[in-house]
Structures are given as structure tokens and as C-alpha cells.
Design an enzyme around this catalytic site. Sequence first.
Site, PDB file in Angstrom:
ATOM      1  N   CYS A   1     -20.118  31.810 -19.194  1.00 13.27           N
ATOM      2  CA  CYS A   1     -20.170  30.813 -18.124  1.00 13.27           C
ATOM      3  C   CYS A   1     -19.094  31.094 -17.078  1.00 13.27           C
ATOM      4  O   CYS A   1     -17.911  30.797 -17.295  1.00 13.27           O
ATOM      5  CB  CYS A   1     -19.998  29.407 -18.703  1.00 13.27           C
ATOM      6  SG  CYS A   1     -20.057  28.108 -17.457  1.00 13.27           S
TER       7      CYS A   1
ATOM      8  N   CYS B   1     -17.450  27.931 -15.693  1.00 15.13           N
ATOM      9  CA  CYS B   1     -16.487  27.345 -16.626  1.00 15.13           C
ATOM     10  C   CYS B   1     -15.170  28.110 -16.646  1.00 15.13           C
ATOM     11  O   CYS B   1     -14.090  27.518 -16.637  1.00 15.13           O
ATOM     12  CB  CYS B   1     -17.049  27.341 -18.048  1.00 15.13           C
ATOM     13  SG  CYS B   1     -18.680  26.601 -18.244  1.00 15.13           S
ATOM     14  N   ASP B   2     -15.260  29.443 -16.711  1.00 11.99           N
ATOM     15  CA  ASP B   2     -14.091  30.255 -17.041  1.00 11.99           C
ATOM     16  C   ASP B   2     -13.600  31.175 -15.926  1.00 11.99           C
ATOM     17  O   ASP B   2     -12.571  31.824 -16.076  1.00 11.99           O
ATOM     18  CB  ASP B   2     -14.405  31.125 -18.275  1.00 11.99           C
ATOM     19  CG  ASP B   2     -14.752  30.284 -19.490  1.00 11.99           C
ATOM     20  OD1 ASP B   2     -14.227  29.162 -19.600  1.00 11.99           O
ATOM     21  OD2 ASP B   2     -15.550  30.742 -20.337  1.00 11.99           O
TER      22      ASP B   2
END
Length: 317
Positions: free
Chosen positions: A149, A152-153
Site C-alpha cells: 500500500c 499507507c506507507d
Amino acid sequence: MDHNQILDVLIIGSGPAGLSAAVYAVRANLSVLVAEKEYCGTGQIAESDQVDNYLGLPSMNGYDLGESFREHAKSLGVEFYEGMADGFYQIEKSEGTEEERASNRGWNVHFTDGRQIQAKTVIYCAGAAHRRLGVEGEDEFAGKGVSYCAVCDGAFYRGKETAVIGGGDTALGDALYLSDLCDKVYLIHRRDEFRGSPSSVRQLREKDNVEILTSAAPARIVGEQTVTALELKDGRSIPVHGAFVAVGMQPLTEPLRGVIDLDETGYAVADETGVTSAPGFFVAGDVRTKALRQVVTAVSDGANAAVSAAEYLKQFF
């Protein structure tokens, strides 16, 4: 809880969507049971080394965030059952008045351990699994340089070198997103042509810090404490700090075939209300058709599905 009791709501899956649904359902004074196949599972969030985009709780370990969701539900009296559901059978009495028939609507849910649980409504929140590359080092460095992701990261790799593996719209979008954060982004695709949007490919080709490698496939992810390089099948070694795998998602909806409508890729057809084609059957989180699959949207889905279930119960029971 007596498993022979006919529940108001049976929730399948204890990720953010399922736990959010449980909190909203129990606060509506409904009898609730959450079934989860993994011991004390909290969904994919547990795999995230750090969650930095959930409002009000920055820089929180994904495992800890999932545990806090679960403890919140438990503190309200939500009960849990460890088991994997593999069959959903609609109950509807065929005799009597319309009111009598309606009062017997519900679901009989079969589990792999042989137990059957009856519920007036079901909220299915089993999620989706990232498709894996299946190469050496992928499991070893998951959460330590290997991510599924970018949204997300990606921020953890600001100013660093990363690679995106994949050729669809998700991979192209991830590469564009990372190109605004990272010093260098390698986009690696096993075919000559991309399946994703041509306009996205054009944008990437115009980026000075993006290098596109086609007809290329990863053979091994290497590192020490974290990822240091991505080795390709042609022998090249690409120095990177992060490898973002974007080769698709697989919704965990196989038990729902023939039960509710699924789209051509297997996702449950439902909007943000969670209402499906089957009366009294709701979905929430990554299993349903939607554009953004994040913790925040899963939590929202769970709340909406619980409200939809409560309204259904008022109407038919």
C-alpha cells in the site's frame, strides 16, 4: 453467548470494518457475535508496521491500532467466536401470514468446524488479500521494506529509492504517488505494455525521477534489517529501500458465490450502505465495490452496515 440463540447480527471478520460494525450494533442494543478465523485477529492492519493516516492517532503501530479497536468492542460486551464461515443459507418460512413469514427471515451460517449459527442479519467483513509475488525475501521483509500500500506507507520512504511492481492502474497510481515523495522510483512490469491508463503511463514517462522497466520480473528481494535491493530475473540488481507490490487484490468472497451479487472481479456489489442483493445480508470493508480501501473507509463501512442492519431489523422483526 448461547450459539443456539438466533442472533440479531452475526459479523464475519474482525478487522476494522467488522469491529466498527460490532461497536455500532451493540450500542443499538442488538445481540452481536463476531466470528473470526484467526485467533484474536484484527485484519490486514496488523501487518502494517506503522499507520500514519488514521485521523487523531498518528504514527501508531498497525498491530496496536487493531488491538485498540478490538478492546473497544470487547469493553462494550461484544463476544467473539473463532471459526471460519464457509456457507450461508437464507431462512424464510414459506407458510403463514406475511407477517409470520417475515418474522422467520434470517440466515443459517455454517462454519468449517461443523457449527451452525443462526442470525437475523449478517454483516460480512472478511476483507481482501493482496496478491503476492511469491519470490524469495517477500515474506521475510514484509513490513520491513516490502509494502502492499503506497498510500499507507509511501511517506516513510520520502527522499529514498523505491520500486513499484505491477502494470495495472493501482501500480501506475502508486508510482505517480511515490514520484512526488521519493528521489527515485522504478516501475517494473513483466509485460511490454501496461494494462493501466495510457494517460498515467504518459505522466510517468515525463517524470525525471521515474524509470520504467518493462519485460522485467523480480526474482528475489534482498536486504539485511530492511530491504536493500531488488534482483530481477535477467540478472540486474536494483538498489531500493522499498518495494511496493501492486499486482492486484483478491476479495475473500468465495463463500458468497450464489448468495449475493458479485462483480466480475469477485467484489460484493454494494454501496456505502452495505446493502446487498440478498435481504438481511450486508457487507463492509475491502470486500465491497469501492475506489479506496483504507482503514478509515473500512471503519466507515462497518458503521454504515450496522445502521443498515438495525433499520432492516426494525422493519422485518
